[in-house]
Design a protein around this motif. Structure first.
Motif, PDB file in Angstrom:
ATOM      1  N   MET A   1     -21.240  12.387 -20.250  1.00  0.00           N
ATOM      2  CA  MET A   1     -21.818  12.733 -18.952  1.00  0.00           C
ATOM      3  C   MET A   1     -20.768  12.618 -17.843  1.00  0.00           C
ATOM      4  N   MET A   2     -19.989  11.560 -17.871  1.00  0.00           N
ATOM      5  CA  MET A   2     -18.968  11.349 -16.846  1.00  0.00           C
ATOM      6  C   MET A   2     -17.875  12.414 -16.903  1.00  0.00           C
ATOM      7  N   LEU A   3     -17.453  12.785 -18.108  1.00  0.00           N
ATOM      8  CA  LEU A   3     -16.411  13.799 -18.263  1.00  0.00           C
ATOM      9  C   LEU A   3     -16.889  15.159 -17.766  1.00  0.00           C
ATOM     10  N   VAL A   4     -18.140  15.497 -18.069  1.00  0.00           N
ATOM     11  CA  VAL A   4     -18.703  16.759 -17.591  1.00  0.00           C
ATOM     12  C   VAL A   4     -18.764  16.760 -16.072  1.00  0.00           C
ATOM     13  N   GLU A   5     -19.204  15.645 -15.503  1.00  0.00           N
ATOM     14  CA  GLU A   5     -19.302  15.567 -14.039  1.00  0.00           C
ATOM     15  C   GLU A   5     -17.923  15.641 -13.398  1.00  0.00           C
ATOM     16  N   LEU A   6     -16.927  15.008 -14.021  1.00  0.00           N
ATOM     17  CA  LEU A   6     -15.565  15.094 -13.514  1.00  0.00           C
ATOM     18  C   LEU A   6     -15.079  16.538 -13.519  1.00  0.00           C
ATOM     19  N   GLY A   7     -15.377  17.246 -14.613  1.00  0.00           N
ATOM     20  CA  GLY A   7     -15.004  18.656 -14.701  1.00  0.00           C
ATOM     21  C   GLY A   7     -15.664  19.485 -13.623  1.00  0.00           C
ATOM     22  N   ILE A   8     -16.914  19.187 -13.321  1.00  0.00           N
ATOM     23  CA  ILE A   8     -17.633  19.912 -12.271  1.00  0.00           C
ATOM     24  C   ILE A   8     -16.999  19.666 -10.910  1.00  0.00           C
ATOM     25  N   TRP A   9     -16.636  18.420 -10.647  1.00  0.00           N
ATOM     26  CA  TRP A   9     -16.002  18.102  -9.361  1.00  0.00           C
ATOM     27  C   TRP A   9     -14.636  18.775  -9.232  1.00  0.00           C
ATOM     28  N   ILE A  10     -13.875  18.803 -10.323  1.00  0.00           N
ATOM     29  CA  ILE A  10     -12.571  19.471 -10.298  1.00  0.00           C
ATOM     30  C   ILE A  10     -12.756  20.962 -10.050  1.00  0.00           C
ATOM     31  N   TYR A  11     -13.732  21.554 -10.723  1.00  0.00           N
ATOM     32  CA  TYR A  11     -14.021  22.980 -10.538  1.00  0.00           C
ATOM     33  C   TYR A  11     -14.421  23.263  -9.092  1.00  0.00           C
TER      34      TYR A  11
ATOM     35  N   THR B   1     -21.379  25.333  -5.543  1.00  0.00           N
ATOM     36  CA  THR B   1     -20.758  24.369  -4.633  1.00  0.00           C
ATOM     37  C   THR B   1     -21.530  23.058  -4.737  1.00  0.00           C
ATOM     38  N   LEU B   2     -20.850  21.947  -4.622  1.00  0.00           N
ATOM     39  CA  LEU B   2     -21.519  20.651  -4.669  1.00  0.00           C
ATOM     40  C   LEU B   2     -22.343  20.413  -3.406  1.00  0.00           C
ATOM     41  N   SER B   3     -21.824  20.856  -2.279  1.00  0.00           N
ATOM     42  CA  SER B   3     -22.583  20.783  -1.041  1.00  0.00           C
ATOM     43  C   SER B   3     -23.293  22.116  -0.821  1.00  0.00           C
ATOM     44  N   VAL B   4     -24.280  22.120   0.047  1.00  0.00           N
ATOM     45  CA  VAL B   4     -25.053  23.336   0.294  1.00  0.00           C
ATOM     46  C   VAL B   4     -24.244  24.285   1.174  1.00  0.00           C
ATOM     47  N   LYS B   5     -23.789  25.386   0.564  1.00  0.00           N
ATOM     48  CA  LYS B   5     -23.020  26.394   1.298  1.00  0.00           C
ATOM     49  C   LYS B   5     -23.525  27.780   0.909  1.00  0.00           C
ATOM     50  N   THR B   6     -23.611  28.656   1.882  1.00  0.00           N
ATOM     51  CA  THR B   6     -24.066  30.021   1.626  1.00  0.00           C
ATOM     52  C   THR B   6     -23.202  31.009   2.405  1.00  0.00           C
ATOM     53  N   GLY B   7     -23.235  32.265   1.944  1.00  0.00           N
ATOM     54  CA  GLY B   7     -22.501  33.311   2.654  1.00  0.00           C
ATOM     55  C   GLY B   7     -21.356  33.869   1.841  1.00  0.00           C
ATOM     56  N   GLY B   8     -20.455  34.553   2.527  1.00  0.00           N
ATOM     57  CA  GLY B   8     -19.328  35.179   1.853  1.00  0.00           C
ATOM     58  C   GLY B   8     -19.823  36.288   0.938  1.00  0.00           C
TER      59      GLY B   8
ATOM     60  N   LEU C   1     -27.418  20.720 -19.899  1.00  0.00           N
ATOM     61  CA  LEU C   1     -28.140  21.629 -19.006  1.00  0.00           C
ATOM     62  C   LEU C   1     -27.423  21.758 -17.669  1.00  0.00           C
ATOM     63  N   ARG C   2     -26.953  20.650 -17.135  1.00  0.00           N
ATOM     64  CA  ARG C   2     -26.233  20.685 -15.854  1.00  0.00           C
ATOM     65  C   ARG C   2     -24.940  21.495 -15.995  1.00  0.00           C
ATOM     66  N   ALA C   3     -24.201  21.268 -17.068  1.00  0.00           N
ATOM     67  CA  ALA C   3     -22.946  21.998 -17.284  1.00  0.00           C
ATOM     68  C   ALA C   3     -23.210  23.492 -17.420  1.00  0.00           C
ATOM     69  N   TYR C   4     -24.245  23.854 -18.172  1.00  0.00           N
ATOM     70  CA  TYR C   4     -24.581  25.262 -18.372  1.00  0.00           C
ATOM     71  C   TYR C   4     -25.014  25.910 -17.062  1.00  0.00           C
ATOM     72  N   ALA C   5     -25.776  25.171 -16.247  1.00  0.00           N
ATOM     73  CA  ALA C   5     -26.238  25.695 -14.965  1.00  0.00           C
ATOM     74  C   ALA C   5     -25.062  25.978 -14.030  1.00  0.00           C
ATOM     75  N   VAL C   6     -24.116  25.053 -13.980  1.00  0.00           N
ATOM     76  CA  VAL C   6     -22.928  25.241 -13.135  1.00  0.00           C
ATOM     77  C   VAL C   6     -22.108  26.420 -13.636  1.00  0.00           C
ATOM     78  N   TRP C   7     -21.962  26.532 -14.949  1.00  0.00           N
ATOM     79  CA  TRP C   7     -21.204  27.642 -15.526  1.00  0.00           C
ATOM     80  C   TRP C   7     -21.877  28.975 -15.211  1.00  0.00           C
ATOM     81  N   SER C   8     -23.193  28.996 -15.209  1.00  0.00           N
ATOM     82  CA  SER C   8     -23.931  30.220 -14.914  1.00  0.00           C
ATOM     83  C   SER C   8     -23.700  30.679 -13.477  1.00  0.00           C
TER      84      SER C   8
END
Length: 204
Positions: free
Chosen positions: A23-33, A114-121, A101-108
């Motif tokens: 779980m920690m490694l996946v979350e670290l990967g998400i933060w790096i991404y 974005t980790l914070s709520v951002k929209t546009g572009g 599920l979290r990793a797959y959702a981020v990949w999708s």
């Protein structure tokens, strides 16, 4: 979390540590991404209002209370009675499924994530895959993982406290995020809400 005495055997302890490490490694990967995307300095509007800090505090609190309640002798005895040993395996499965599920959702989401709520572009509303059924699968995965951690410790009160904390934190986060998405996508997002669920299919 680093106390083998919380488990019935050293094998169970190490299996739990492996699950948490995953779980920690996946979350670290998400933060790096996410950090790589931040370096690109996109022109997305930040509408987070501090909800990322609320979620981070909620996850930390969930870990803390899972171990704290287990360390209390009376609650530990109650846990042995109310949560049979099978809940350890329920917890492990929840951590693994929730993290995946979290990793797959981020990949999708890919570049829309974005980790914070951002929209546009050039952001597009993703409504395929798991997002066809629930609008926040990454959040659902995190909640499932946090509950899994509590179940592994088999504390009688931890799952209830964790569920309450997660409901408050993600309740705030989802409200802020859905407002931002509606402002960005308008009727497209409104129609998407009519045919999908927030976190749990057929429930909410």
């Amino acid at each position: 979390m680093n106390d083998p005495s919380c488990f019935t055997s050293i094998h169970e302890y190490y299996t739990f540590i492996y699950a948490i490490s995953y779980m920690m490694l996946v979350e670290l990967g998400i933060w790096i991404y996410n950090f790589k995307g931040w370096l690109k300095k996109s022109n997305k509007k930040n509408s987070d209002y501090g909800t990322i800090l609320i979620v981070m505090l909620g996850c930390w609190s969930s870990f803390y209370f899972s171990t704290y309640f287990r360390s209390q002798q009376f609650i530990q005895i109650a846990g042995e009675i109310l949560l049979p040993h099978a809940f350890y395996y329920v917890g492990l499965a929840s951590i693994l499924i929730g993290t995946t599920l979290r990793a797959y959702a981020v990949w999708s989401l890919r570049h829309s994530f974005t980790l914070s709520v951002k929209t546009g572009g050039n952001q597009q509303l993703v409504t395929t895959g798991v997002y066809r059924y629930i609008r926040n699968p990454a959040y659902a995965g995190t909640i499932l993982s946090m509950l899994g951690n509590a179940f592994c410790f088999r504390s009688a009160f931890s799952p209830l406290v964790v569920l309450l904390i997660m409901a408050i934190c993600y309740g705030i986060r989802i409200r802020v995020e859905e407002k931002a998405l509606y402002e960005c996508f308008g009727e497209e997002f409104k129609n998407y809400c009519f045919r999908s669920w927030r976190l749990i299919p057929l429930i909410w």
